[in-house]
Structures are given as structure tokens and as C-alpha cells.
Motif scaffolding. Structure first.
Motif, PDB file in Angstrom:
ATOM      1  N   SER A   1       0.820  -1.199   0.000  1.00  0.00           N
ATOM      2  CA  SER A   1       0.000   0.000   0.000  1.00  0.00           C
ATOM      3  C   SER A   1       0.860   1.259   0.000  1.00  0.00           C
ATOM      4  O   SER A   1       0.539   2.239  -0.668  1.00  0.00           O
ATOM      5  N   ALA A   2       1.955   1.220   0.758  1.00  0.00           N
ATOM      6  CA  ALA A   2       2.840   2.380   0.836  1.00  0.00           C
ATOM      7  C   ALA A   2       3.480   2.670  -0.516  1.00  0.00           C
ATOM      8  O   ALA A   2       3.605   3.828  -0.927  1.00  0.00           O
ATOM      9  N   ILE A   3       3.859   1.626  -1.229  1.00  0.00           N
ATOM     10  CA  ILE A   3       4.469   1.805  -2.550  1.00  0.00           C
ATOM     11  C   ILE A   3       3.433   2.363  -3.527  1.00  0.00           C
ATOM     12  O   ILE A   3       3.732   3.273  -4.302  1.00  0.00           O
TER      13      ILE A   3
ATOM     14  N   LEU B   1       0.849   4.170  -2.791  1.00  0.00           N
ATOM     15  CA  LEU B   1       0.612   5.559  -2.415  1.00  0.00           C
ATOM     16  C   LEU B   1       1.763   6.457  -2.883  1.00  0.00           C
ATOM     17  O   LEU B   1       1.537   7.548  -3.393  1.00  0.00           O
ATOM     18  N   LEU B   2       2.986   5.991  -2.745  1.00  0.00           N
ATOM     19  CA  LEU B   2       4.149   6.753  -3.205  1.00  0.00           C
ATOM     20  C   LEU B   2       4.088   6.981  -4.715  1.00  0.00           C
ATOM     21  O   LEU B   2       4.309   8.095  -5.194  1.00  0.00           O
TER      22      LEU B   2
ATOM     23  N   ALA C   1      -6.027   6.887  -2.222  1.00  0.00           N
ATOM     24  CA  ALA C   1      -5.958   7.243  -0.805  1.00  0.00           C
ATOM     25  C   ALA C   1      -7.246   6.884  -0.063  1.00  0.00           C
ATOM     26  O   ALA C   1      -7.201   6.352   1.051  1.00  0.00           O
TER      27      ALA C   1
ATOM     28  N   LEU D   1      -7.547   3.096   0.376  1.00  0.00           N
ATOM     29  CA  LEU D   1      -6.630   2.647   1.425  1.00  0.00           C
ATOM     30  C   LEU D   1      -7.102   3.072   2.820  1.00  0.00           C
ATOM     31  O   LEU D   1      -6.756   2.441   3.817  1.00  0.00           O
TER      32      LEU D   1
ATOM     33  N   GLN E   1      -9.306   1.791   7.975  1.00  0.00           N
ATOM     34  CA  GLN E   1      -9.130   2.656   9.147  1.00  0.00           C
ATOM     35  C   GLN E   1     -10.435   3.358   9.507  1.00  0.00           C
ATOM     36  O   GLN E   1     -10.762   3.499  10.675  1.00  0.00           O
TER      37      GLN E   1
END
Length: 123
Positions: A2-4, A6-7, A41, A44, A48
Motif C-alpha cells: 500500500s505504501a508503494i 501511495l508513493l 488514498a 486505502l 481505518q
């Protein structure tokens, strides 16, 4: 992962549009990239948003995320379809007409009616 994603989304929305030679094309690429980043975003953020300790927030949060993601996906797709034009109305209305909105409204109402009837019959 997910971080990749988003980047890459941030890079695409804020820097990749410079790869287009003309200012008008850069604006279209930035518009589409910004909406694509917002879709990513918000999707993802759904897990949360569902973790609220208040039941109402645990329902409203994911609904808001999915609603925003759907609207931004629509804006990105219609922006791509209308690339380089100067539409007279909303991008999607100019690209597709009003029938998709009528269809979406009809499907939403039908889903609510079926869910209500299902709940009454099957508890």
C-alpha cells in the motif's frame, strides 16, 4: 504494498504530468492524476475508517470513503474521455450524457428496496 502504491500515486499526481509537452495537456494530466491519487488514498483509508469505536462513525466513515472514491474515479475517467476539450457542462455529462446518472439512481433505489424487503422476510 500500500505504501508503494501511495508513493507512486503521489509521484504521478504531482510530478509525472510534467512529461507532457504542452501546458493544456499538463493540466489535464494533473487533473486525472490528482483524482486517481484521491481514489487510491480513499480506498486505502476504508479499513481505518471502519475501525471507529462509535457504531455510527464505523458506518459513515467507509461510506464517505467509497463515495469519494467513486466520484473521483468518475472524474478521472471522464477527464480522460474529455482530454483537450472545453466542455460546456460537467465533464461526465458532456462525455456520456445524463443516462448513467439515471441508471445509478435507479439501481440505488432498487438496491435499497430489495435490501428492505430481504430484511423483513429473512430477519
Amino acid at each position: 504494498m500500500s505504501a508503494i502504491l501511495l508513493l507512486v500515486g503521489v509521484w504521478w499526481a504531482h510530478y509525472a504530468y510534467y512529461r507532457w509537452p504542452g501546458a493544456a495537456d499538463q493540466q489535464w494530466a494533473h487533473y486525472i492524476g490528482s483524482h486517481a491519487l484521491l481514489v487510491l488514498a480513499l480506498v486505502l483509508l476504508v479499513p481505518q475508517a471502519a475501525r471507529s469505536r462509535w457504531a455510527v462513525s464505523a458506518v459513515i466513515g467507509p461510506i464517505a470513503c467509497w463515495w469519494g472514491a467513486i466520484e473521483s474515479a468518475q472524474a478521472a475517467v471522464c477527464g480522460y474521455m474529455q482530454w483537450g476539450t472545453l466542455p460546456d457542462a460537467d465533464l461526465c455529462v458532456s462525455a456520456l450524457g445524463v443516462w448513467p446518472y439515471a441508471l445509478a439512481a435507479a439501481l440505488s433505489i432498487a438496491t435499497l428496496v430489495v435490501a428492505h424487503v430481504w430484511r423483513r422476510r429473512h430477519g
